[in-house]
Design a protein around this motif. Structure first.
Motif, PDB file in Angstrom:
ATOM      1  N   ARG A   6       0.812  -1.142   0.117  1.00 41.85           N
ATOM      2  CA  ARG A   6      -0.060   0.081   0.156  1.00 41.85           C
ATOM      3  C   ARG A   6       0.974   1.293   0.121  1.00 41.85           C
ATOM      4  N   SER A   7       0.742   2.063  -1.309  1.00 39.14           N
ATOM      5  CA  SER A   7       1.596   3.274  -1.323  1.00 39.14           C
ATOM      6  C   SER A   7       3.061   2.936  -1.028  1.00 39.14           C
ATOM      7  N   GLY A   8       3.465   1.569  -1.685  1.00 35.96           N
ATOM      8  CA  GLY A   8       4.706   1.358  -1.662  1.00 35.96           C
ATOM      9  C   GLY A   8       5.417   0.513  -0.307  1.00 35.96           C
ATOM     10  N   GLN A   9       4.593   0.387   0.540  1.00 33.64           N
ATOM     11  CA  GLN A   9       4.900  -0.130   1.934  1.00 33.64           C
ATOM     12  C   GLN A   9       4.176  -1.595   2.191  1.00 33.64           C
ATOM     13  N   TRP A  10       4.941  -2.593   2.649  1.00 32.23           N
ATOM     14  CA  TRP A  10       4.326  -3.563   3.005  1.00 32.23           C
ATOM     15  C   TRP A  10       3.251  -3.624   4.312  1.00 32.23           C
ATOM     16  N   ARG A  11       2.261  -4.363   4.105  1.00 36.27           N
ATOM     17  CA  ARG A  11       1.319  -4.429   4.955  1.00 36.27           C
ATOM     18  C   ARG A  11       1.727  -5.281   6.263  1.00 36.27           C
ATOM     19  N   TRP A  12       2.204  -4.640   7.200  1.00 31.83           N
ATOM     20  CA  TRP A  12       2.784  -5.402   8.296  1.00 31.83           C
ATOM     21  C   TRP A  12       2.136  -6.291   8.971  1.00 31.83           C
ATOM     22  N   PRO A  13       0.832  -6.194   9.297  1.00 31.16           N
ATOM     23  CA  PRO A  13       0.211  -7.251   9.742  1.00 31.16           C
ATOM     24  C   PRO A  13       0.209  -8.659   9.201  1.00 31.16           C
ATOM     25  N   GLU A  14       0.219  -8.561   7.835  1.00 29.30           N
ATOM     26  CA  GLU A  14       0.285  -9.822   7.013  1.00 29.30           C
ATOM     27  C   GLU A  14       1.932 -10.295   7.233  1.00 29.30           C
ATOM     28  N   VAL A  15       2.856  -9.432   6.951  1.00 25.13           N
ATOM     29  CA  VAL A  15       4.097  -9.741   7.272  1.00 25.13           C
ATOM     30  C   VAL A  15       4.410 -10.434   8.674  1.00 25.13           C
ATOM     31  N   ALA A  16       3.742  -9.742   9.569  1.00 21.11           N
ATOM     32  CA  ALA A  16       4.034 -10.563  11.096  1.00 21.11           C
ATOM     33  C   ALA A  16       3.079 -11.817  10.945  1.00 21.11           C
ATOM     34  N   ALA A  17       1.962 -11.909  10.158  1.00 22.55           N
ATOM     35  CA  ALA A  17       1.276 -13.217  10.326  1.00 22.55           C
ATOM     36  C   ALA A  17       2.399 -14.335   9.786  1.00 22.55           C
ATOM     37  N   ASP A  18       2.902 -14.000   8.607  1.00 23.75           N
ATOM     38  CA  ASP A  18       3.799 -14.886   7.914  1.00 23.75           C
ATOM     39  C   ASP A  18       4.853 -15.272   8.844  1.00 23.75           C
ATOM     40  N   ALA A  19       5.623 -14.286   9.472  1.00 20.62           N
ATOM     41  CA  ALA A  19       6.626 -14.464  10.424  1.00 20.62           C
ATOM     42  C   ALA A  19       6.218 -15.525  11.608  1.00 20.62           C
ATOM     43  N   ALA A  20       4.987 -15.062  12.062  1.00 20.90           N
ATOM     44  CA  ALA A  20       4.671 -16.222  12.928  1.00 20.90           C
ATOM     45  C   ALA A  20       4.366 -17.595  12.545  1.00 20.90           C
ATOM     46  N   LEU A  21       3.890 -17.812  11.525  1.00 17.12           N
ATOM     47  CA  LEU A  21       3.602 -18.843  10.992  1.00 17.12           C
ATOM     48  C   LEU A  21       4.902 -19.861  10.583  1.00 17.12           C
ATOM     49  N   ALA A  22       5.876 -18.871  10.003  1.00 13.37           N
ATOM     50  CA  ALA A  22       7.177 -19.629   9.804  1.00 13.37           C
ATOM     51  C   ALA A  22       7.640 -19.919  11.065  1.00 13.37           C
ATOM     52  N   LEU A  23       7.923 -19.359  12.156  1.00  9.41           N
ATOM     53  CA  LEU A  23       8.352 -19.648  13.475  1.00  9.41           C
ATOM     54  C   LEU A  23       7.735 -20.776  14.067  1.00  9.41           C
ATOM     55  N   VAL A  24       6.571 -20.794  13.934  1.00 13.12           N
ATOM     56  CA  VAL A  24       5.700 -21.904  14.440  1.00 13.12           C
ATOM     57  C   VAL A  24       6.176 -23.126  13.865  1.00 13.12           C
ATOM     58  N   LEU A  25       5.882 -23.163  12.596  1.00  6.87           N
ATOM     59  CA  LEU A  25       6.514 -24.474  11.718  1.00  6.87           C
ATOM     60  C   LEU A  25       7.815 -24.793  12.101  1.00  6.87           C
ATOM     61  N   LEU A  26       8.771 -23.673  12.305  1.00  8.54           N
ATOM     62  CA  LEU A  26      10.251 -24.278  12.471  1.00  8.54           C
ATOM     63  C   LEU A  26      10.250 -24.705  13.888  1.00  8.54           C
ATOM     64  N   GLY A  27       9.804 -24.305  14.801  1.00 12.62           N
ATOM     65  CA  GLY A  27       9.683 -24.851  16.311  1.00 12.62           C
ATOM     66  C   GLY A  27       9.145 -26.325  16.055  1.00 12.62           C
ATOM     67  N   PHE A  28       8.007 -26.292  15.566  1.00 13.25           N
ATOM     68  CA  PHE A  28       7.250 -27.468  15.623  1.00 13.25           C
ATOM     69  C   PHE A  28       8.090 -28.642  14.818  1.00 13.25           C
ATOM     70  N   GLY A  29       8.726 -28.440  13.588  1.00 10.99           N
ATOM     71  CA  GLY A  29       9.790 -29.225  12.886  1.00 10.99           C
ATOM     72  C   GLY A  29      10.980 -29.650  13.749  1.00 10.99           C
ATOM     73  N   LEU A  30      11.405 -28.570  14.574  1.00 11.41           N
ATOM     74  CA  LEU A  30      12.821 -29.249  15.441  1.00 11.41           C
ATOM     75  C   LEU A  30      12.462 -30.176  16.602  1.00 11.41           C
ATOM     76  N   LEU A  31      10.928 -29.600  17.189  1.00 12.74           N
ATOM     77  CA  LEU A  31      10.710 -30.557  18.341  1.00 12.74           C
ATOM     78  C   LEU A  31      10.091 -31.821  18.007  1.00 12.74           C
ATOM     79  N   ALA A  32       9.192 -31.961  16.797  1.00 11.86           N
ATOM     80  CA  ALA A  32       8.687 -33.191  16.551  1.00 11.86           C
ATOM     81  C   ALA A  32       9.215 -33.994  15.462  1.00 11.86           C
ATOM     82  N   THR A  33      10.294 -33.576  14.905  1.00 10.75           N
ATOM     83  CA  THR A  33      10.784 -34.512  13.781  1.00 10.75           C
ATOM     84  C   THR A  33      11.391 -35.601  14.817  1.00 10.75           C
ATOM     85  N   GLY A  34      12.302 -35.566  15.564  1.00  8.99           N
ATOM     86  CA  GLY A  34      12.805 -36.597  16.377  1.00  8.99           C
ATOM     87  C   GLY A  34      11.810 -37.591  16.772  1.00  8.99           C
ATOM     88  N   LEU A  35      10.553 -37.187  17.373  1.00  9.17           N
ATOM     89  CA  LEU A  35       9.727 -38.047  17.498  1.00  9.17           C
ATOM     90  C   LEU A  35       9.091 -39.023  16.535  1.00  9.17           C
TER      91      LEU A  35
END
Length: 385
Positions: free
Chosen positions: A3-32
Motif C-alpha cells: 500500500r503506497s509502496g509499503q508492506w502491509r505489516w500485519p500480513e508480514v507479521a502473520a507470515d513470520a509467526a507461521l514460519a516460526l511456529v512451523l520451525l519450532g514444531f519441525g525441530l521438536l517433533a521430527t525426532g519423535l
C-alpha cells in the motif's frame, strides 16, 4: 501486499509467526516422528538445517509464492532423498502449495505445483532410506493435490466475494445516481410550478396595471400591490424549496389544498375569478397526495390564465372514500383548450401526468364538449378509518 509502496505489516507479521511456529514444531517433533520410523535416517544437524530453510522460506510466501514453493520443495526433497523420517517438514510443503494456489491464477499455480510434485517424487524411487516405489506415488500426490484444491477453492471464493462486493458498490453508486436524478427532476418540477405560476400571475397583473395607469391610476395601484404580493409569495415558496435542497434535508411538501383560497385570491388579483367547490368531507391527506393535487390545480389554472382568454374558471375537489379527485374547467377558446400545444411548448401537462402517475393515479385532459378545457385528476388515498 503493498500500500503506497509499503508492506502491509500485519500480513508480514502473520507470515513470520507461521514460519516460526512451523520451525519450532519441525525441530521438536521430527525426532519423535523418527522414533516411529525405524528404517529412517536419524535426525541430525543437516536435517535441522533443511527444516529451518523450508520453514523460513514461508516468510516471503505472499510476496514471492513461487520462489517460496521452490525453496520449500528443494529442501523437502533433499530431506526425503537423504532418508530422514516423514515429519513436520511436509506440513511446511503443504502450506507452500496452498499459498501458490491461493495467490496465483490457476494455470501458473498448476504449473508451479506440478513441478514441485515431480521433484517431490524423486524420493519415491531413489534415496538413501527405504524407497516406497509406486506405492508412494499416491501419498505424495495427496500432499500436493489436497492443498492445491483447497487453495483454488479459497481463491475462487475470494474472487466471487470481491466481484459481489464490486457489483454491490456499483449498484449503490447507480442507485445514488438515480436518486440524485429523480431529486433533480422533482426540484425542476417544483421550480417550474412555483416560478411558472408566479410569473403568469405577475404578467397578467402588470398588463392590467399598464392598461389602467393612464386612465385610472388609483386602480393601477391595486394591480401593482397584487404584483408585489404575488412575487413575494412566489419567492418565499421558492426559497423554502431551494433552502431545503441546500441543507440536504428532506423537503417537506409545504403547499397543499389548504392553500386553495390563497391561490384563488392571488388569481383574482390577476383578473381570473376562480370558483372553488368542495364535495365530500375534507380530511387530512398524505402529504404527497395533497401536494400533487394542489400542483395540478395550480398548473391548470396557470394555463387558463395564460392561454384560455377567459375571466373565470371552476375548481372541484371531491373527497371520496378511496381517492381524491380534482377537476379544473374553463370555457375559453385559447391555447389552453388544446393539449398538444402545451405538451409541445412547455412542461405543464407532462409535469401533471408525472406527478399523478407517480402516485398511482390517473389524469385526463382535453377539450370540453360545450367549449373550453378540462383537467381531471384522480389520486388514490387510504380510506378513512
Amino acid at each position: 501486499m503493498r500500500r503506497s509502496g509499503q508492506w502491509r505489516w500485519p500480513e508480514v507479521a502473520a507470515d513470520a509467526a507461521l514460519a516460526l511456529v512451523l520451525l519450532g514444531f519441525g525441530l521438536l517433533a521430527t525426532g519423535l516422528a523418527g522414533d516411529n520410523q525405524p528404517g529412517s535416517r536419524p535426525v541430525d544437524a543437516a536435517s535441522r538445517v533443511l527444516i529451518a530453510v523450508a520453514a523460513l522460506a514461508l516468510l516471503v510466501r505472499r510476496r514471492a509464492p513461487v520462489a517460496a514453493l521452490a525453496v520449500v520443495t528443494v529442501a523437502t526433497s533433499t530431506y526425503l532423498l537423504i532418508g530422514y523420517p516423514y515429519g513436520p517438514i511436509l506440513v511446511t510443503f503443504l502450506v507452500a502449495v496452498y499459498t501458490v494456489a491461493v495467490w496465483l491464477p490457476v494455470r501458473p499455480a498448476a504449473l508451479a505445483t506440478g513441478g514441485a510434485f515431480v521433484l517431490l517424487l524423486a524420493h519415491v524411487f531413489s534415496g538413501r532410506g527405504p524407497a516406497p516405489g509406486w506405492t508412494g506415488v499416491l501419498p505424495a500426490a495427496a500432499w500436493v493435490v489436497v492443498p492445491f484444491a483447497v487453495g483454488v477453492v479459497v481463491r475462487v471464493s475470494r474472487e466471487a466475494t470481491a466481484r459481489t462486493r464490486a457489483e454491490e458498490a456499483r449498484s449503490r453508486v447507480e442507485q445514488a445516481r438515480r436518486q440524485a436524478d429523480e431529486e433533480r427532476l422533482r426540484i425542476a418540477q417544483e421550480v417550474h410550478d412555483v416560478v411558472g405560476h408566479g410569473l403568469a400571475a405577475i404578467s397578467m397583473q402588470a398588463e392590467i396595471a399598464l392598461h389602467l395607469l393612464p386612465k385610472r391610476p388609483e386602480q393601477a395601484e391595486v394591480a401593482l400591490t397584487a404584483i408585489s404580493r404575488t412575487s413575494r409569495e412566489a419567492l418565499d415558496e421558492l426559497r423554502v424549496t431551494l433552502g431545503a435542497v441546500r441543507r440536504g434535508a428532506e423537503r417537506e411538501p409545504v403547499p397543499g389544498l389548504a392553500r386553495l383560497p390563497a391561490l384563488r385570491d392571488r388569481l383574482a388579483g390577476a383578473g381570473l375569478a376562480v370558483e372553488v367547490r368542495v364535495v365530500g368531507d375534507p380530511r387530512e391527506l398524505p402529504a404527497a397526495v395533497d401536494l400533487a393535487a394542489y400542483r395540478v390545480v395550480q398548473e391548470a389554472l396557470t394555463n387558463v390564465l395564460r392561454h384560455a382568454g377567459v375571466a373565470s374558471a371552476e375548481v372541484t375537489v371531491d373527497y371520496r372514500a378511496d381517492e381524491l379527485t380534482v377537476e379544473v374547467t374553463d370555457r375559453g377558446t385559447g391555447r389552453a383548450g388544446t393539449a398538444p400545444a402545451d405538451d409541445e411548448g412547455g412542461h405543464g401537462l407532462a409535469g401533471m401526468r408525472e406527478r399523478v402517475a407517480a402516485l398511482g393515479g390517473r389524469l385526463t385532459t382535453g377539450p370540453r364538449a360545450g367549449g373550453g378545457f378540462r383537467v381531471y385528476a384522480a389520486l388514490p388515498v387510504e380510506p378513512p378509518t
